[in-house]
Design an enzyme around this catalytic site. Structure first.
Site, PDB file in Angstrom:
ATOM      1  N   ASP A 103       0.757  -1.146  -0.023  1.00 47.10           N
ATOM      2  CA  ASP A 103      -0.024   0.013  -0.091  1.00 47.10           C
ATOM      3  C   ASP A 103       0.962   1.204   0.106  1.00 47.10           C
ATOM      4  OD1 ASP A 103      -2.982   0.729   0.306  1.00 47.10           O
ATOM      5  OD2 ASP A 103      -1.915   2.132   1.785  1.00 47.10           O
ATOM      6  N   TYR A 234      -1.348  11.597   1.854  1.00 44.65           N
ATOM      7  CA  TYR A 234      -2.296  11.836   0.682  1.00 44.65           C
ATOM      8  C   TYR A 234      -2.293  13.201   0.425  1.00 44.65           C
ATOM      9  CZ  TYR A 234      -4.266   7.034   1.289  1.00 44.65           C
ATOM     10  OH  TYR A 234      -4.327   5.702   1.623  1.00 44.65           O
ATOM     11  N   HIS A 298      -6.664  -6.825  -0.788  1.00 47.56           N
ATOM     12  CA  HIS A 298      -5.711  -5.657  -0.952  1.00 47.56           C
ATOM     13  C   HIS A 298      -4.701  -6.115   0.265  1.00 47.56           C
ATOM     14  CE1 HIS A 298      -4.010  -1.716  -1.114  1.00 47.56           C
ATOM     15  NE2 HIS A 298      -4.267  -1.535   0.005  1.00 47.56           N
TER      16      HIS A 298
END
Length: 319
Positions: A103, A234, A298
């Site tokens: 990730d 982010y 994931h």
């Protein structure tokens, strides 16, 4: 778990919490976690690899868990995170390590190999493909054009609103939603809805690979820290885009094995399958193996922990 030791190390101006286990006769392996995770995501691989003679090292990255979390999102560029990791290797007196990422940890792993390939023997990366820097469009605008303003990474730019939405539900439910949801479609949340809608569906049953004790561990840590540190990764994406301009077109020149589940939401992103089949080797010329895992989502490091450990061992044993 009781085998794993914990300590704090001063790196790059912050205190970093580090978990480690193993003597390291076969070498050292550095594990990098993603969002919303902790060193704990690698607990199974750490024990598995240490039993084979490796020294397994997994920090809480900047902003997470028991590591420091600078308040300003501008302190979360790839340069900051990689600076932390290089300083960590120096503090541990490790010239080179094997690297494993997932990730956000995978994004950082790609950049660590780009910026400091001298410190990495080989990379096993998971879930997030190498993303060549597009010199013509900033990262967030690229996501807007690909997915629209409702895409979760675009929504995560809403400082304060996201934190309020996350705080509107109990942390255990939030962590369960992130880790256990099995929807391979890229998450998009309509602008007229608050992000809290993500956590208001029917209760999600814990999968066999995730226990209540696991959820409680994550929840206890995030109850203390909140999620701003992780969200700041982010929010620093466009600044990272600006700072990494000199590496436009650069190649990852360490040996690489890449793994992804076919139920991983990132596998459904536009162009990913085509990139894996086509352009990957252009940017990662020492890519030796790509493994697409059938029926795996994931969080593969927790969903198929020992299978992933074996994949890692099979690859790094070559070097």
């Amino acid at each position: 778990m009781e085998q794993i030791a914990h300590k704090n190390v001063t790196v790059n101006g912050i205190n970093m919490h580090v978990a480690e286990v193993g003597e390291g006769a076969a070498g050292a392996v550095l594990f990098l976690h993603g969002f919303p995770e902790l060193w704990y995501s690698w607990r199974h691989q750490m024990v598995d690899l240490s039993s084979k003679g490796y020294r397994a090292i997994a920090p809480d990255l900047r902003g997470y868990g028991d590591s420091d979390a600078p308040a300003d999102s501008s302190s979360y560029t790839v340069h900051h995170i990689i600076g932390d990791l290089v300083a960590l290797l120096d503090a541990l007196e490790l010239e080179q390590v094997f690297l494993v990422g997932h990730d956000w940890g995978a994004i950082i792993a790609w950049w660590l190999c780009l910026l400091r390939p001298d410190r990495i023997k080989a990379l096993v990366n998971t879930s997030v493909i190498f993303q060549p820097r597009n010199p013509n469009i900033k990262t967030i605008q690229g996501y807007r054009e690909a997915f629209g303003d409702t895409f979760y990474i675009c929504r995560f730019q809403e400082t304060g609103k996201v934190e309020a939405a996350f705080a509107s539900t109990d942390t255990a439910t939030l962590i369960t939603t992130f880790l256990a949801t099995r929807n391979p479609e890229p998450p998009c949340i309509p602008l007229e809805l608050g992000l809290d809608v993500m956590f208001k569906g029917p209760a999600i049953e814990l999968p066999s690979w995730l226990t209540k004790e696991d959820i409680d561990y994550y929840a206890a840590k995030f109850d203390k820290t909140g999620f701003t540190g992780g969200l700041n990764y982010y929010r620093a994406m466009d600044l990272s885009w600006e700072l990494t301009a000199p590496w436009t077109g650069a190649q990852v020149k360490v040996p690489v094995k890449f793994m992804i589940g076919d139920m991983d939401l990132t596998y459904s992103f536009p162009g990913v399958k085509e990139f894996i089949d086509g352009g990957f080797k252009k940017y990662v010329p020492l890519l030796e193996e790509v493994v697409v895992l059938e029926g795996v989502g994931h969080f593969l490091n927790q969903e198929i922990p020992h299978q992933l450990s074996q994949h890692i061992l099979d690859f790094i044993a070559k070097f």
